[in-house]
Each structure stands twice: as C-alpha cells, then as structure tokens.
Design an enzyme around this catalytic site. Structure first.
Site, mmCIF file in Angstrom:
data_model
loop_
_atom_site.group_PDB
_atom_site.id
_atom_site.type_symbol
_atom_site.label_atom_id
_atom_site.label_comp_id
_atom_site.label_asym_id
_atom_site.label_seq_id
_atom_site.Cartn_x
_atom_site.Cartn_y
_atom_site.Cartn_z
ATOM 1 N N CYS A 78 -3.041 -12.955 3.357
ATOM 2 C CA CYS A 78 -1.739 -12.830 4.022
ATOM 3 C C CYS A 78 -2.210 -12.936 5.664
ATOM 4 O O CYS A 78 -3.354 -13.720 6.016
ATOM 5 C CB CYS A 78 -1.168 -11.421 3.842
ATOM 6 S SG CYS A 78 -1.773 -9.900 4.447
ATOM 7 N N ARG A 83 -0.466 -7.050 3.266
ATOM 8 C CA ARG A 83 0.530 -7.490 2.294
ATOM 9 C C ARG A 83 0.119 -8.175 1.112
ATOM 10 O O ARG A 83 0.322 -7.906 0.091
ATOM 11 C CB ARG A 83 1.524 -8.662 2.982
ATOM 12 C CG ARG A 83 2.449 -8.081 3.934
ATOM 13 C CD ARG A 83 3.407 -8.990 4.509
ATOM 14 N NE ARG A 83 2.499 -9.594 5.698
ATOM 15 C CZ ARG A 83 2.732 -10.644 6.417
ATOM 16 N NH1 ARG A 83 3.915 -11.443 6.127
ATOM 17 N NH2 ARG A 83 1.967 -11.179 7.406
#
Length: 146
Positions: A78, A83
C-alpha cells in the site's frame, strides 16, 4: 498465521526471481493511478470517502479469490504498510498461505516525527509505472466477472 514482513528491495527481488509471484497493490484507484510498482495489480482493501472516513471494499476477498489462487505468492503493498498488513490478515483468514507485507509500501514508512524509517518502492528507485489499463481495479473487477 504471522505475516512475513519485507521491505521494497526484497519484494522486488522476490518478484524478479519468481515470475508467478504477484504484487497486489491494495491502495485506492487514485493512488494506484499516480504510480505503482511495475506489473502490480490493484484491488483496494478500503475506499476513502473523505478526510478520516473510509469503508471496507466489500468485494476485496471475492475478487482476490476469483483471480488469485490461495497458494499464489502474493507480495502485498500500500502506501506505507498499514493497509497492506490489514489486507494480508484478511487474506490469511480466508486461506491464503504465501503472503508478504511490504513494510514501507510505495511511499515509505515514517516514524511519529515524520522521518522516513523505511524507503518506499518509489524512493528506493525500483521500477514504477502509471499504466492502469491492465493492472487497474476496474480491469481486475472485469476479469473477476464483477
């Protein structure tokens, strides 16, 4: 299952040595379009709705399962690693077994003072693309039959 943690140079080495390995970019479509690892595919794990507002991509697992076998080597990235760690945990819960989280992601990991502690893919000088036709999220949705 503990998720393997790697940094961008190691991710690049894995992808270079194993032509079957996949760089799964879980950032938003807009982030992906601004630049991503060359050859990456984009399946956002969350959608940003506004400042401080996000929602899970309810199709994330279903699209991943349609496109990526559970034993496929996935290098997940990410912007900085948060994430993608979340995405790895979700994928591990549904049976994926060969997951690596890219600590530092595309943009780099920073400490609380803002100092870069891990260079991201881009700043490490690794191959970057802005082409979204093949790897973009809408292409992945179509390939998965959504």
């Amino acid at each position: 299952m503990a998720i393997k943690q790697i940094e961008p140079p190691e991710a690049h080495e894995i992808l270079s040595k194993d032509s079957e390995a996949v760089y799964l970019d879980v950032r938003t479509e807009g982030e992906f379009a601004q630049g991503h690892a060359d050859g990456a595919i984009n399946i956002p794990v969350i959608f940003i709705k506004g400042p401080g507002q996000s929602e899970e991509n309810s199709d994330f697992v279903a699209i991943a399962q349609k496109l990526l076998p559970q034993n496929k080597k996935l290098v997940v990235g990410c912007a900085s690693g948060g994430r993608s760690q979340h995405a790895c945990e979700i994928l591990a819960q549904v049976g994926y077994t060969d997951l690596s989280n890219i600590r530092g992601g595309f943009m780099g990991a920073r400490d609380p003072s803002g100092r870069v502690v891990v260079k991201g893919w881009r700043d490490a000088g690794l191959p970057v693309s802005q082409e979204v036709e093949q790897g973009g999220y809408q292409s992945q949705r179509k390939r998965a039959g959504f």
